[in-house]
Design a protein around this motif. Sequence first.
Motif, PDB file in Angstrom:
ATOM      1  N   SER A  95     -14.273 -74.448  -0.917  1.00  0.00           N
ATOM      2  CA  SER A  95     -15.413 -74.354  -1.821  1.00  0.00           C
ATOM      3  C   SER A  95     -16.504 -75.304  -1.346  1.00  0.00           C
ATOM      4  O   SER A  95     -16.252 -76.223  -0.571  1.00  0.00           O
ATOM      5  N   MET A  96     -17.719 -75.069  -1.819  1.00  0.00           N
ATOM      6  CA  MET A  96     -18.831 -75.952  -1.503  1.00  0.00           C
ATOM      7  C   MET A  96     -18.726 -77.221  -2.332  1.00  0.00           C
ATOM      8  O   MET A  96     -18.908 -77.205  -3.541  1.00  0.00           O
ATOM      9  N   ASP A  97     -18.416 -78.309  -1.680  1.00  0.00           N
ATOM     10  CA  ASP A  97     -18.318 -79.606  -2.347  1.00  0.00           C
ATOM     11  C   ASP A  97     -18.531 -80.656  -1.254  1.00  0.00           C
ATOM     12  O   ASP A  97     -17.580 -81.201  -0.718  1.00  0.00           O
ATOM     13  N   PRO A  98     -19.791 -80.927  -0.905  1.00  0.00           N
ATOM     14  CA  PRO A  98     -20.088 -81.749   0.270  1.00  0.00           C
ATOM     15  C   PRO A  98     -19.454 -83.136   0.230  1.00  0.00           C
ATOM     16  O   PRO A  98     -19.440 -83.802  -0.805  1.00  0.00           O
TER      17      PRO A  98
ATOM     18  N   MET B 255     -22.055 -69.756   6.359  1.00  0.00           N
ATOM     19  CA  MET B 255     -21.211 -69.285   7.454  1.00  0.00           C
ATOM     20  C   MET B 255     -19.947 -70.130   7.566  1.00  0.00           C
ATOM     21  O   MET B 255     -18.831 -69.609   7.741  1.00  0.00           O
ATOM     22  N   ASN B 256     -20.104 -71.446   7.440  1.00  0.00           N
ATOM     23  CA  ASN B 256     -18.963 -72.361   7.560  1.00  0.00           C
ATOM     24  C   ASN B 256     -17.948 -72.119   6.450  1.00  0.00           C
ATOM     25  O   ASN B 256     -16.737 -72.095   6.694  1.00  0.00           O
ATOM     26  N   LEU B 257     -18.425 -71.929   5.231  1.00  0.00           N
ATOM     27  CA  LEU B 257     -17.534 -71.651   4.109  1.00  0.00           C
ATOM     28  C   LEU B 257     -16.762 -70.354   4.359  1.00  0.00           C
ATOM     29  O   LEU B 257     -15.535 -70.302   4.164  1.00  0.00           O
ATOM     30  N   ALA B 258     -17.448 -69.333   4.819  1.00  0.00           N
ATOM     31  CA  ALA B 258     -16.787 -68.052   5.084  1.00  0.00           C
ATOM     32  C   ALA B 258     -15.768 -68.184   6.209  1.00  0.00           C
ATOM     33  O   ALA B 258     -14.663 -67.617   6.147  1.00  0.00           O
ATOM     34  N   LEU B 259     -16.095 -68.950   7.245  1.00  0.00           N
ATOM     35  CA  LEU B 259     -15.172 -69.164   8.351  1.00  0.00           C
ATOM     36  C   LEU B 259     -13.886 -69.810   7.861  1.00  0.00           C
ATOM     37  O   LEU B 259     -12.773 -69.391   8.220  1.00  0.00           O
ATOM     38  N   LEU B 260     -14.013 -70.832   7.010  1.00  0.00           N
ATOM     39  CA  LEU B 260     -12.831 -71.531   6.504  1.00  0.00           C
ATOM     40  C   LEU B 260     -12.070 -70.689   5.483  1.00  0.00           C
ATOM     41  O   LEU B 260     -10.855 -70.827   5.352  1.00  0.00           O
ATOM     42  N   GLU B 261     -12.762 -69.822   4.761  1.00  0.00           N
ATOM     43  CA  GLU B 261     -12.070 -68.893   3.873  1.00  0.00           C
ATOM     44  C   GLU B 261     -11.170 -67.962   4.672  1.00  0.00           C
ATOM     45  O   GLU B 261     -10.065 -67.624   4.239  1.00  0.00           O
ATOM     46  N   GLY B 262     -11.646 -67.551   5.839  1.00  0.00           N
ATOM     47  CA  GLY B 262     -10.827 -66.694   6.680  1.00  0.00           C
ATOM     48  C   GLY B 262      -9.702 -67.450   7.359  1.00  0.00           C
ATOM     49  O   GLY B 262      -8.606 -66.915   7.545  1.00  0.00           O
TER      50      GLY B 262
ATOM     51  N   LEU C 272      -8.408 -81.680   0.383  1.00  0.00           N
ATOM     52  CA  LEU C 272      -8.728 -81.938   1.784  1.00  0.00           C
ATOM     53  C   LEU C 272     -10.244 -81.971   1.934  1.00  0.00           C
ATOM     54  O   LEU C 272     -10.923 -80.971   1.688  1.00  0.00           O
ATOM     55  N   ARG C 273     -10.757 -83.133   2.296  1.00  0.00           N
ATOM     56  CA  ARG C 273     -12.175 -83.263   2.588  1.00  0.00           C
ATOM     57  C   ARG C 273     -12.368 -83.349   4.093  1.00  0.00           C
ATOM     58  O   ARG C 273     -11.448 -83.722   4.826  1.00  0.00           O
ATOM     59  N   LEU C 274     -13.564 -83.017   4.535  1.00  0.00           N
ATOM     60  CA  LEU C 274     -13.838 -82.901   5.965  1.00  0.00           C
ATOM     61  C   LEU C 274     -14.907 -83.914   6.354  1.00  0.00           C
ATOM     62  O   LEU C 274     -16.067 -83.811   5.929  1.00  0.00           O
ATOM     63  N   ARG C 275     -14.486 -84.868   7.161  1.00  0.00           N
ATOM     64  CA  ARG C 275     -15.358 -85.992   7.523  1.00  0.00           C
ATOM     65  C   ARG C 275     -16.490 -85.574   8.453  1.00  0.00           C
ATOM     66  O   ARG C 275     -17.547 -86.203   8.485  1.00  0.00           O
TER      67      ARG C 275
ATOM     68  N   CYS D 181     -18.831 -82.784   5.999  1.00  0.00           N
ATOM     69  CA  CYS D 181     -18.958 -81.332   5.906  1.00  0.00           C
ATOM     70  C   CYS D 181     -19.234 -80.895   4.464  1.00  0.00           C
ATOM     71  O   CYS D 181     -18.853 -81.580   3.511  1.00  0.00           O
ATOM     72  N   CYS D 182     -19.873 -79.733   4.324  1.00  0.00           N
ATOM     73  CA  CYS D 182     -20.225 -79.213   3.001  1.00  0.00           C
ATOM     74  C   CYS D 182     -19.048 -78.558   2.289  1.00  0.00           C
ATOM     75  O   CYS D 182     -19.116 -78.284   1.096  1.00  0.00           O
ATOM     76  N   VAL D 183     -17.957 -78.289   3.001  1.00  0.00           N
ATOM     77  CA  VAL D 183     -16.828 -77.553   2.431  1.00  0.00           C
ATOM     78  C   VAL D 183     -15.652 -78.498   2.154  1.00  0.00           C
ATOM     79  O   VAL D 183     -15.359 -79.396   2.938  1.00  0.00           O
ATOM     80  N   THR D 184     -15.006 -78.272   1.032  1.00  0.00           N
ATOM     81  CA  THR D 184     -13.789 -78.984   0.652  1.00  0.00           C
ATOM     82  C   THR D 184     -12.705 -77.944   0.382  1.00  0.00           C
ATOM     83  O   THR D 184     -13.000 -76.846  -0.095  1.00  0.00           O
TER      84      THR D 184
END
Length: 216
Positions: A198-201, A182-189, A161-164, A206-209
């Motif tokens: 994970s960080m994979d822009p 912060m965004n990565l931690a939010l999505l982890e929760g 799942l990638r985030l446009r 978005c920077c998170v995948t």
Amino acid sequence: MTAEDSDSDSAFAVLGVLGDPVRRRLYRHVAAAPEEVGRDAAAEAVGISRSLAAFHLDKLVEAGLLAVSFRRLSGRTGPGAGRPAKVYRRAEGEHAVSVPPRSYDEASRLFAEVVENAGLDRELQAAAKAAGAAHPDATADDLVEVLRARGYQPFWDGETLRLRNCPFHALAEEFPALVCGMNLALLEGLAPEQWAPSMDPCPGGCCVTLSKNKTH
């Protein structure tokens, strides 16, 4: 008229273009698409004629909401390949209006600057992860819809799942390490345990995948 009034009027004019329901559907479809969208595909997705789609798409371009380029959709080149088609993508930039006027952006930048200067990255990430976990509205079955409702514009890339879209784009541009963490931690929760953010822009997104957790 002040500069603030002029900017507000311009934003109202731009967003007023989206008052037409057909244009809203076209904009949402193009903005969420991982690649540029041609007129035929846009018309089919919204359920209207190609000529009507072309009219509304070009109105969105005039308003600065979409950007346009030309390429051959068939992938062929050289003589006989036909003329390049007009294709659309989400335009850069943001348009926001608050009635009455508010200045949340300025406050958020000040908060981010203070947090970054104080070295409170870990504390921010812990708070973000707790905030995501406090709203267990995402399950393995409806994760895509939850992410879409939160403005991420998710799309499938195989089983990933990638985030446009980055809902925190303006802040992430100014404070990339702080806000992306912060965004990565939010999505982890937020994400169910079957998923591993994970960080994979995503280019332009978005920077998170999110990918399936191999332990499940």
